[in-house]
Design a protein around this motif. Structure first.
Motif, mmCIF file in Angstrom:
data_model
loop_
_atom_site.group_PDB
_atom_site.id
_atom_site.type_symbol
_atom_site.label_atom_id
_atom_site.label_comp_id
_atom_site.label_asym_id
_atom_site.label_seq_id
_atom_site.Cartn_x
_atom_site.Cartn_y
_atom_site.Cartn_z
ATOM 1 N N GLU A 192 0.830 -1.212 0.000
ATOM 2 C CA GLU A 192 0.000 0.000 0.000
ATOM 3 C C GLU A 192 0.864 1.261 0.000
ATOM 4 N N ARG A 193 1.909 1.224 0.796
ATOM 5 C CA ARG A 193 2.710 2.420 1.028
ATOM 6 C C ARG A 193 3.527 2.809 -0.212
ATOM 7 N N VAL A 194 4.126 1.809 -0.907
ATOM 8 C CA VAL A 194 4.989 2.165 -2.040
ATOM 9 C C VAL A 194 4.378 1.866 -3.403
ATOM 10 N N GLY A 195 3.393 0.985 -3.444
ATOM 11 C CA GLY A 195 2.783 0.645 -4.741
ATOM 12 C C GLY A 195 3.645 -0.316 -5.548
ATOM 13 N N PHE A 196 3.335 -0.442 -6.842
ATOM 14 C CA PHE A 196 4.089 -1.340 -7.732
ATOM 15 C C PHE A 196 5.383 -0.690 -8.193
ATOM 16 N N CYS A 197 6.326 -1.506 -8.594
ATOM 17 C CA CYS A 197 7.593 -1.003 -9.125
ATOM 18 C C CYS A 197 7.357 -0.256 -10.446
ATOM 19 N N SER A 198 6.598 -0.870 -11.371
ATOM 20 C CA SER A 198 6.164 -0.193 -12.607
ATOM 21 C C SER A 198 4.679 0.099 -12.478
ATOM 22 N N GLN A 199 4.294 1.352 -12.618
ATOM 23 C CA GLN A 199 2.864 1.645 -12.584
ATOM 24 C C GLN A 199 2.301 1.606 -14.008
ATOM 25 N N ILE A 200 1.053 1.150 -14.094
ATOM 26 C CA ILE A 200 0.418 0.954 -15.406
ATOM 27 C C ILE A 200 -0.963 1.595 -15.400
ATOM 28 N N GLY A 201 -1.260 2.323 -16.469
ATOM 29 C CA GLY A 201 -2.605 2.835 -16.686
ATOM 30 C C GLY A 201 -3.194 2.124 -17.898
ATOM 31 N N VAL A 202 -4.392 1.585 -17.740
ATOM 32 C CA VAL A 202 -5.090 0.951 -18.871
ATOM 33 C C VAL A 202 -6.268 1.850 -19.228
ATOM 34 N N PHE A 203 -6.191 2.442 -20.412
ATOM 35 C CA PHE A 203 -7.194 3.411 -20.860
ATOM 36 C C PHE A 203 -8.159 2.768 -21.850
ATOM 37 N N HIS A 204 -9.422 3.138 -21.720
ATOM 38 C CA HIS A 204 -10.423 2.690 -22.701
ATOM 39 C C HIS A 204 -11.157 3.901 -23.253
ATOM 40 N N TRP A 205 -11.282 3.920 -24.561
ATOM 41 C CA TRP A 205 -11.999 5.009 -25.215
ATOM 42 C C TRP A 205 -13.484 4.908 -24.907
ATOM 43 N N LEU A 206 -14.098 6.015 -24.513
ATOM 44 C CA LEU A 206 -15.515 5.989 -24.142
ATOM 45 C C LEU A 206 -16.425 6.009 -25.370
ATOM 46 N N GLY A 207 -15.863 6.342 -26.528
ATOM 47 C CA GLY A 207 -16.678 6.425 -27.743
ATOM 48 C C GLY A 207 -17.021 5.070 -28.344
ATOM 49 N N GLY A 208 -16.422 3.992 -27.840
ATOM 50 C CA GLY A 208 -16.694 2.667 -28.381
ATOM 51 C C GLY A 208 -15.941 2.432 -29.669
ATOM 52 N N ARG A 209 -16.095 1.246 -30.201
ATOM 53 C CA ARG A 209 -15.359 0.857 -31.402
ATOM 54 C C ARG A 209 -15.987 1.482 -32.651
ATOM 55 N N GLN A 210 -15.162 1.995 -33.536
ATOM 56 C CA GLN A 210 -15.673 2.607 -34.765
ATOM 57 C C GLN A 210 -14.896 2.040 -35.945
#
Ligand code: SAM
Length: 232
Positions: A192-210
């Protein structure tokens, strides 16, 4: 397993679950992640981009089909393209992908170039999903020699809060949502205190697939700023 392998495994697990058809790895370096992704048969177009063309060229021929690939009925459905180019520049060939990965890349950019990266990736390429990994500086005190950045070429290393601030701004500006996670566990009791060694963000487009051609139209001026190094 070593951390770089854990980061690549994270992408592979995502690909297994989400089955993207078009994938681009930004900052692909010597193509080691692409080399693993080529075995995932749902992928039809696999692209690598790096500013360092010499690095790409080192092992790119290893991406060619192996004789055993010809025993796979679906081997000819995969196309691989490698480009020399900068993530701060737009290229029309990279629009409309299902997944963009950026593994340990952004910390090599100046903050002004991170802004360009955000515009190019989320504003111009507009992929369905984006995976961004970067060092978590809160983990650094756990290293034997904690002073300074992890690599001399790093322009910054962000805390979890700094990464989150950047990511949420991107989401607001370009219409994405993001989940935060990481790889490289801290010792028991310190997670909790230090978190992961590599931080990762997983982004999803809100507009959906086009459908990319319908979506972008064909009267827009297409920019081609990358150099094709390899295509197979
Ligand atoms: N993604 C790979 C991995 O996970 O092993 C390599 C990460 S390496 C630390 C960073 C890579 O980003 C290098 O190959 C470097 O050449 C590339 N890079 C740095 N600035 C770039 C830019 N503006 N555009 C594209 N690639 C860039």
């Amino acid at each position: 397993p070593p951390l770089h392998r854990q980061r690549h495994q994270f992408v592979i697990d995502f690909v297994k679950r989400n089955k993207p058809k078009k994938v681009v790895d930004l900052g692909c370096s010597d193509c080691s992640l692409l080399q693993k992704l080529k075995f995932h048969r749902e992928i039809e177009l696999l692209v690598g981009v790096d500013i360092d063309g010499a690095n790409i060229k080192k092992k790119m021929h290893g991406l060619a089909p192996m004789s055993t690939d010809y025993l796979q009925p679906s081997y000819d459905q995969l196309r691989i393209e490698l480009y020399q180019g900068s993530v701060t520049q737009e290229d029309a060939r990279l629009r409309g992908f299902d997944l963009v990965t950026s593994i340990e890349l952004i910390e090599h950019l100046t903050l002004a170039d991170v802004e360009r990266f955000s515009e190019v990736v989320f504003g111009y390429m507009t992929p369905v999903a984006v995976i961004v990994s970067t060092p978590n500086s809160e983990f650094n005190p756990l290293f034997p020699r904690p002073a300074g950045f992890r690599h001399s070429d790093h322009k910054f290393e962000w805390t979890r809060a700094e990464f989150k601030t950047w990511a949420l701004k991107v989401c607001l500006e370009y219409g994405y949502e993001v989940e935060f996670t990481g790889v490289g566990q801290a010792p028991p009791g310190q997670e909790e205190r230090v978190g992961f060694c590599s931080q990762i963000g997983v982004f999803h487009w809100l507009g959906g697939r086009q459908d990319c051609n319908m979506f972008f139209g064909d009267d827009a001026e297409d920019v081609f700023s990358y150099t094709l190094l390899y295509s197979i």
